[in-house]
Structure formats: structure tokens, C-alpha cells
Design an enzyme around this catalytic site. Structure first.
Site, PDB file in Angstrom:
ATOM      1  N   CYS A 115      15.588  18.393  -7.513  1.00 21.60           N
ATOM      2  CA  CYS A 115      14.693  18.749  -8.554  1.00 21.60           C
ATOM      3  C   CYS A 115      15.165  18.966 -10.067  1.00 21.60           C
ATOM      4  O   CYS A 115      16.551  18.776 -10.192  1.00 21.60           O
ATOM      5  CB  CYS A 115      14.134  20.199  -8.164  1.00 21.60           C
ATOM      6  SG  CYS A 115      12.827  19.999  -6.890  1.00 21.60           S
ATOM      7  N   HIS A 117      20.034  20.604  -4.031  1.00 23.14           N
ATOM      8  CA  HIS A 117      18.914  21.289  -4.968  1.00 23.14           C
ATOM      9  C   HIS A 117      19.208  20.773  -6.440  1.00 23.14           C
ATOM     10  O   HIS A 117      20.354  20.328  -6.608  1.00 23.14           O
ATOM     11  CB  HIS A 117      18.764  22.632  -4.734  1.00 23.14           C
ATOM     12  CG  HIS A 117      18.331  23.199  -3.517  1.00 23.14           C
ATOM     13  ND1 HIS A 117      17.209  22.376  -2.944  1.00 23.14           N
ATOM     14  CD2 HIS A 117      18.670  24.006  -2.442  1.00 23.14           C
ATOM     15  CE1 HIS A 117      16.740  23.158  -1.798  1.00 23.14           C
ATOM     16  NE2 HIS A 117      17.834  24.095  -1.463  1.00 23.14           N
TER      17      HIS A 117
END
Length: 322
Positions: free
Chosen positions: A188, A143
Site C-alpha cells: 500500500c 505492508h
């Protein structure tokens, strides 16, 4: 946030998980995502010129045959009950490319808290035998947000903190001075959905030039950040997508699952390393990525930051028959 889930049919996903994902705005069973068809690449000729041999030595690195490879794959997070489903497919695609490339010095680590990731990076840069390798490849899948890459314990580490450990000066990593250091980041970089834009006319190229000072009478030194490539799965501020299930009727090979970026990157490298340099292949990755979209039209485009001083070739592919 991290890589966003893209589910084709909901198969194998519990209603509770669907509701939890939907509450985060990343899943909509009534609007399942899709990927537009990517045209099949033309068959590769069995006879091709060795592009590397046609370039002067100062325009290409020797050719990556024996890089040291570090793979960090964060799937489970202490403060996030939803794992990065589909990450196993990315790892399969990465391993397939390394196997075909003949890379043998590969280290893989999983679900690292920040202090452990820092320890592994420091351990890697201090390896005495690192100088025997012709470069470094580091792939990090996790992430992420605007600040950097999320570790399994919820802390964030910036990409600059990672790459700075391998700079070619005496304090960081002199063993890799003058050698390519390639970083591929699947994460991300923010919370924004890229909705894309309609193209009504030809694209315009903007050429920007800057003046450079003359270097007279000075010996050649290398900037500390020379010979780096940092390849991000998306642009600053935007989300990065992955898919982890499809209906059985249209199930693709496993290389089509996982994150859009890693699955596309590994396939392009496998299919084109016999003839193309890395930056050319990364452009092909971008060309294919613009054809992808979620069900509600969200888009993604990788971003490649290059401080390379020459072309990079994966030399192990030169003598392959295709």
C-alpha cells in the site's frame, strides 16, 4: 497500512479474524469482493519476429538472460497479529516466472526488520560478482504507507533509500552502470480507497512537452538514476489489494490468488515476454488491473516510474514455442 485482504467466501477464516479484519474496515462478509471477468488473451502465434533484433542497439538493452534477483517477502509483523495471508501465492507466481525465464541467481528473504533489510541491500550492491550479471531485479512484497515499505519490526524504509543503493556512480553500485535495474513494489501507499469514476465519453490524452538544453562539446555521462524502473502496485496515497481464499466451487489456479498486482504482472510477463518489451507488458498489466474491483467497488491501478534509457526484453523467452 499494507495490502488489504480480499476474501471471496470467508472459508478458512475464523470468526475472530473476520471481526478483527472488519474492525479495520477491510472485510465484509455480507459484501464479499469480486473481480470482473478478464477477457481471454488471443492465442499466441508459434512464429513471431524477434522484436529485439529489429531495433538499433541504442534502443534496447542486450536482453535480460542472467540478472541478479532479490526477493523480499514480509508476511509476519511484530506489531500486527494478522499476517499477509495470500503472500505465499505471490511467491509461487514469482518463482514460476523466474523458473521459466531461466534465472538462476535468485536470493529470497522473509520477514526482515529494517536493519536486516538494509544489511542485505548493502551486501547485494557490494557483491563483486554483480558485474557478471546483465541487470538487477528486486521484488519487495510487504505492508506500506505514504512513507514507504513497512519492515517486520514496524519501521519504514523509503523506496528512494532502497534504490539509491544501486545507482550507477562509483559510491553506490558501479557494477550495474548502464544495466537495467528493475524494482517491483507490492505494498500500500496510503489509506485511501480508490472508488473509480464512470466513463461517459472517450478518454483524452494530454501531451506535455518540456524544452531541453543542447549538449554541445561535452562528453557523455550517465545520470546516477539512469536505467532504473520502479513499478508500484498502486498510486501514491492508495491501498493495494490481495485475495487469499475462494469458494471451492470456483477455485482458480493458484496464480489467480495473492495480490492483484503480482498475480497479474507475473502472468502477463510469462505470456508476452517472447514478443513484447517490459514497458509494453506493464501497460497490459494496467489494462487488466482496471477491470478488477472489490465487492464495494474499490479499484487499483499500478504506477510505473521509468528512468530506463532503452527497451527491456527477457531474452530467455525468445526461442520458446507457444
Amino acid at each position: 497500512m499494507g495490502n488489504y485482504l480480499v476474501n471471496y467466501s470467508g472459508i478458512g477464516v475464523s470468526e475472530e479474524l473476520q471481526e478483527e479484519i472488519a474492525s479495520c474496515g477491510v472485510y465484509d462478509a455480507s459484501e464479499s469482493s469480486y473481480v470482473t471477468t478478464v477477457p481471454q488473451m488471443a492465442p499466441t502465434s508459434r512464429k513471431f519476429p524477434r522484436v529485439r533484433d529489429q531495433l538499433p542497439d541504442d534502443q534496447a538493452y542486450e536482453g535480460l538472460r542472467n540478472p541478479y534477483v532479490l526477493v523480499i517477502n514480509n508476511v509476519n509483523f511484530i506489531k500486527d497479529p494478522v499476517p499477509r495471508n495470500g503472500a505465499e501465492h505471490d511467491l509461487e507466481n514469482v518463482e514460476t516466472f523466474f523458473r521459466e525465464a531461466g534465472f538462476t541467481s535468485v536470493r529470497k528473504d522473509y520477514d526482515l526488520p529494517k536493519h536486516k533489510m538494509v544489511d542485505i541491500l548493502d551486501e547485494t550492491r557490494k557483491r563483486s560478482e554483480l558485474g557478471k550479471h546483465d541487470g538487477l531485479i528486486c521484488i519487495i512484497m510487504s505492508h506500506g504507507d505514504e512513507k514507504g515499505i513497512r519492515c517486520s519490526n514496524g519501521e519504514t524504509i523509503s523506496v528512494d533509500e532502497i534504490t539509491s543503493k544501486f545507482r550507477g556512480n562509483n559510491e553506490s553500485c558501479p557494477q550495474l552502470a548502464g544495466k537495467p535495474k528493475l524494482f517491483f513494489i507490492q505494498a500500500c501507499r496510503g489509506e485511501v480507497d480508490d472508488k473509480g469514476y464512470p466513463v461517459t465519453c472517450g478518454l483524452v490524452d494530454d501531451n506535455v512537452f518540456a524544452d531541453s538544453a543542447h549538449c554541445e562539446g561535452r562528453s557523455l555521462t550517465l545520470p546516477s538514476d539512469a536505467d532504473f524502473l520502479i513499478s508500484y502496485s498502486t498510486t501514491p496515497g492508495y491501498k493495494s489489494y490481495r485475495r487469499f481464499t475462494m469458494s471451492a466451487a470456483c477455485a482458480p489456479p493458484s496464480e489467480s490468488l495473492g495480490s492483484w498486482f503480482i498475480s497479474t504482472l507475473m502472468r502477463v510477463l510469462r505470456e508476452n515476454s517472447h514478443a513484447d518489451d517490459l514497458m509494453t507488458m506493464l501497460t497490459k498489466v494496467n489494462q487488466e488491473m482496471i477491470r478488477k474491483a472489490t465487492g464495494n467497488g474499490n479499484k487499483q491501478i499500478p504506477s510505473h516510474v521509468s528512468m530506463l534509457t532503452r527497451k527491456v526484453f527477457f531474452a530467455s523467452f525468445f526461442n520458446r514455442n507457444f
